[in-house]
Design a protein around this motif. Structure first.
Motif, short mmCIF file in Angstrom:
data_model
loop_
_atom_site.label_atom_id
_atom_site.label_comp_id
_atom_site.label_asym_id
_atom_site.label_seq_id
_atom_site.Cartn_x
_atom_site.Cartn_y
_atom_site.Cartn_z
N ASN A 140 -88.85 95.40 -18.74
CA ASN A 140 -87.88 95.67 -19.81
C ASN A 140 -87.11 94.42 -20.24
O ASN A 140 -86.12 94.51 -20.97
N VAL A 141 -87.57 93.24 -19.81
CA VAL A 141 -86.88 91.99 -20.14
C VAL A 141 -87.78 91.11 -20.99
O VAL A 141 -88.97 90.94 -20.68
N ARG A 142 -87.23 90.55 -22.06
CA ARG A 142 -87.95 89.63 -22.94
C ARG A 142 -87.05 88.42 -23.24
O ARG A 142 -85.83 88.51 -23.16
N PHE A 143 -87.71 87.32 -23.63
CA PHE A 143 -86.95 86.12 -23.99
C PHE A 143 -87.34 85.64 -25.37
O PHE A 143 -88.50 85.79 -25.79
N LEU A 144 -86.37 85.07 -26.07
CA LEU A 144 -86.55 84.61 -27.43
C LEU A 144 -85.98 83.20 -27.57
O LEU A 144 -84.86 82.93 -27.11
N VAL A 145 -86.74 82.29 -28.16
CA VAL A 145 -86.23 80.96 -28.49
C VAL A 145 -85.57 81.03 -29.85
O VAL A 145 -86.21 81.31 -30.87
N ASP A 146 -84.27 80.79 -29.89
CA ASP A 146 -83.53 80.87 -31.14
C ASP A 146 -82.21 80.14 -30.98
O ASP A 146 -81.74 79.89 -29.87
N ASP A 147 -81.59 79.81 -32.12
CA ASP A 147 -80.29 79.16 -32.15
C ASP A 147 -79.24 80.24 -32.42
O ASP A 147 -79.18 80.80 -33.52
#
Length: 339
Positions: A140-147
């Protein structure tokens, strides 16, 4: 400012020095697919300078490194914060079954990973400029590259927005809180945990030290570059000004070193000492070499002198860490509001 007075934590009043200590003390979803299907090469094209690596995406927006040494330090900071907060990941009364949760400036991803383990009902998103998080995580965990300082593009509001330790990392903290407000569901919660980075000592023992010089130089440089370096002081007012209700604040004393007599504060101070061992260079190297014209060797000398002062038991350095949480007005769609 409301102090909730948790019984298992010391008050934020006077911190007594341990006069008995010796020099031998041990220092002890679907929406995501649009973003994560592919990452541009710039995300992984790290800047390499002065023996460290820095994020490639939005190069220069964040002045701390993203290498293995820094990841280890951030995990130490996580353990220090858990120790400080009585093993709590958060204080806000979000209930036992949150659905959509975001951790901004997630670093190594350790907070969302632990939160996801504790709350299997939640979709947990960690956002950071660098993709340094592990690949083996709870489902249930996700990661996103963003500012996170750019406009957020999420299609659904969050039940809980969590932010920790962004002092000297963002330039418009108040706007970050406004974006959190806009992206929080009615009746749901945000929590900001952050530092007052101002070095203090109740007995004046940090006056005219190299440690004081280090913080004056480094924090002054971050401030000139436009970064907010003492956000903890303002969190309560920023939350209220933005429109959050039921705002509460908890203020924690954080020693640097094992000089306090209180056993809990001594342990917190030990963790802080451990992270500072590499943290002094992490914070100083880029901001001083890029913005102030310092050489790598000059930064190294300043860092070494600051480290030496921390080992001096007659220097009783102290910081304050604030945890502020608030609720967005409106009726919550969540039935369970228990803590």
């Amino acid at each position: 400012m409301a102090d909730l007075g948790f019984p298992d934590e010391p008050s934020s009043g006077h911190v007594e020095v341990d006069r008995q200590a010796t020099e031998n003390d041990s220092v002890y979803g679907d929406e995501l697919s649009n973003y994560t299907t592919s990452l541009t090469s710039s995300v992984y094209n790290y800047r390499r300078e002065n023996g460290r690596t820095y994020h490639g995406y939005q190069d220069g927006e964040y002045l701390f490194p993203n290498d293995e040494d820094e990841s280890d330090r951030l995990d130490i900071v996580h353990e220090m914060t858990l120790t400080m907060m009585g093993r709590r990941l958060y204080l806000a009364p979000i209930g036992s079954s949150p659905r959509r949760v975001v951790d901004l400036g997630t670093g190594t991803g350790i907070w969302p990973i632990e939160f996801g383990d504790q709350h299997p009902s939640a979709e947990v998103l960690g956002v950071d400029l660098s993709p340094t998080q592990p690949s083996l995580v709870p489902p249930n965990v996700r990661f996103l590259v963003d500012d996170i300082e750019k406009p957020w593009l999420y299609s659904q509001a969050f039940d809980f927005v969590h932010v920790r330790g962004l002092a000297c990392c963002v330039k418009d903290y108040a706007n970050l809180i406004r974006q959190a407000y806009d992206n929080t569901a009615p009746g749901q919660w945000v929590e900001f945990q952050d530092w007052d980075t101002n070095l203090v000592s109740e007995d004046g023992s940090t006056n005219n030290t190299f440690l004081e010089q280090y913080y004056n130089v480094v924090l002054g440089s971050f401030q000139k570059a436009g970064y907010v370096n003492r956000p903890g002081l303002h969190l309560e007012q920023w939350l209220r000004d933005t429109g959050f209700e039921n705002v509460h604040v908890r203020k924690y004393p954080v020693p640097l070193g094992t000089w306090p007599k209180d056993k809990h504060l001594k342990k917190v101070g030990a963790w802080n000492f451990l992270q500072a061992e590499s943290g002094f260079e992490s914070a100083a190297m880029a901001v001083l070499t890029r913005n102030e014209g310092w050489s790598r060797d000059e930064v190294t000398v300043l860092v070494a002198k600051a480290r030496q002062d921390v080992k001096n038991r007659e220097i009783h350095s102290l910081f304050y860490f604030y945890v502020a949480y608030g609720q967005k007005p409106g009726k919550s769609s969540s039935v369970d509001t228990s803590h």
